[in-house]
Design an enzyme around this catalytic site. Structure first.
Site, PDB file in Angstrom:
ATOM      1  N   TYR A 158       0.725  -1.491   0.131  1.00  0.00           N
ATOM      2  CA  TYR A 158       0.021   0.241   0.087  1.00  0.00           C
ATOM      3  C   TYR A 158       0.863   1.381  -0.129  1.00  0.00           C
ATOM      4  O   TYR A 158       0.572   2.173  -0.839  1.00  0.00           O
ATOM      5  CB  TYR A 158      -0.920   0.040   1.448  1.00  0.00           C
ATOM      6  CG  TYR A 158      -1.946   1.221   1.348  1.00  0.00           C
ATOM      7  CD1 TYR A 158      -3.093   1.280   0.360  1.00  0.00           C
ATOM      8  CD2 TYR A 158      -1.568   2.012   2.346  1.00  0.00           C
ATOM      9  CE1 TYR A 158      -3.887   2.524   0.642  1.00  0.00           C
ATOM     10  CE2 TYR A 158      -2.515   3.118   2.375  1.00  0.00           C
ATOM     11  CZ  TYR A 158      -3.622   3.340   1.628  1.00  0.00           C
ATOM     12  OH  TYR A 158      -4.332   4.162   1.970  1.00  0.00           O
ATOM     13  N   LYS A 162       1.004   4.092  -2.839  1.00  0.00           N
ATOM     14  CA  LYS A 162       0.608   5.427  -2.763  1.00  0.00           C
ATOM     15  C   LYS A 162       1.967   6.488  -3.010  1.00  0.00           C
ATOM     16  O   LYS A 162       1.512   7.558  -3.473  1.00  0.00           O
ATOM     17  CB  LYS A 162       0.188   5.530  -1.252  1.00  0.00           C
ATOM     18  CG  LYS A 162      -1.243   4.927  -1.195  1.00  0.00           C
ATOM     19  CD  LYS A 162      -2.296   5.418  -2.022  1.00  0.00           C
ATOM     20  CE  LYS A 162      -3.785   4.771  -1.901  1.00  0.00           C
ATOM     21  NZ  LYS A 162      -4.797   5.306  -2.564  1.00  0.00           N
TER      22      LYS A 162
END
Length: 305
Positions: A158, A162
């Protein structure tokens, strides 16, 4: 104050069946935009469209998992077929597969990268092609995270996705500038199913679900609030008031809005003829490495009783 009017504009919001995506879709529709809602669950997408239309907005649903070029094409085509054009893309869709590095599988990694990073790329590519063809500009709003800015324990996939999205925003802002297409990454912090997995925020998300308001130390000090608190940034960035805003990472949550810095050199040192390992060891702690940077998302600081 300027009036934010998106009448005549058409937006696609990925992952907008619930949570932050739904809040973004509602905010865009409330300011006059026609919205293509996207979700993988047909019932959830249909309910989202119903909630927007019952509030006086205009929306349709396109049920497809994002990631592939085909899915991106379907979203852009749906906007054009229903409303004649595309002006705004919000790449919100996301999933979590949290595990520490040594326990994370290839499948855990690939699934998150596909839904966050690859889907942002494929959807932005399809949208930019359409916007360039239209010839009158547009807006890409890429959804980042504090995990991409600072890292977060257990979120290799993640955080990497990002961080990549923030880099995409900076790169695409340069590449699309001549086409008058602005590109920004937003960094929302809100009580959602995703933030509920972060131990420091979990009890506050549960309290909010039970009808308790979030305290000021969270809303102001931490910039942590509801999905609706984050939504105002999207119609602003899609509006004429933000035509000069591009290549930025903007945080929002609770009562707080903030501009994130881009990575930059903070301390430098020089050695005539170049560095040796021994020379680096000699000066590191008193020179370049004197103030090492922190990592991770800081836990909320509860006020002293």
């Amino acid at each position: 104050m300027p009036t934010i009017d998106l009448t005549g504009k058409v937006a696609v919001v990925t992952g907008s069946g619930r949570g932050l995506g739904l809040a973004y879709a509602h905010a865009l529709a409330a300011h006059g935009a026609s919205v293509v809602v996207n979700d993988v669950d047909e019932a959830v997408a249909g309910q989202a469209v119903k909630s927007i239309t019952e509030a006086g907005g205009t929306a349709v649903a396109e049920v497809v998992p994002v990631g592939s070029a085909e899915a991106a094409g379907r979203l852009v085509s749906r906007a054009v077929e229903e409303f004649g054009r595309l002006d705004v893309l919000v790449t919100n869709a996301g999933i979590l597969r949290d595990k520490v590095l040594w326990k994370m599988t290839d499948e855990d990694f690939d699934a998150v990268i596909a839904t966050h990073l690859r889907a942002t790329f494929t959807c932005a590519r399809a949208a930019s092609l359409r916007m360039r063809e239209q010839g009158d500009g547009g807006t890409l709003v890429l959804v980042g995270s504090p995990a991409g800015q600072r890292g977060n324990f257990g979120q290799t996939n993640y955080a990497a996705a990002k961080a990549g999205i923030a880099a995409m925003a900076r790169t695409w802002s340069m590449e699309l500038a001549r086409a008058n297409i602005t590109v920004n990454a937003i960094v929302p912090v809100a009580a959602t199913a995703l933030t509920e997995t972060i131990p420091a925020f979990a009890p506050h998300v549960e309290a909010l679900r039970n009808g308790e308001p979030l305290p000021d130390f969270l809303r102001k000090g931490e910039g942590f609030g509801t999905p609706e608190d984050c939504a105002a940034l999207v119609p602003f960035l899609a509006s004429d008031a933000a035509r000069g805003v591009t290549g930025q990472c903007v945080g929002i949550g609770g009562d707080k809005v903030a501009l994130w810095s881009h990575p930059r050199e903070i301390r430098t040192a020089y050695a005539d003829g170049g560095w040796t390992p021994e020379a680096l060891a000699d000066v590191w702690h008193t020179s370049v490495g004197a103030e090492p940077q922190s990592v991770g998302i800081p836990a909320p600081k509860t006020p002293e009783a």
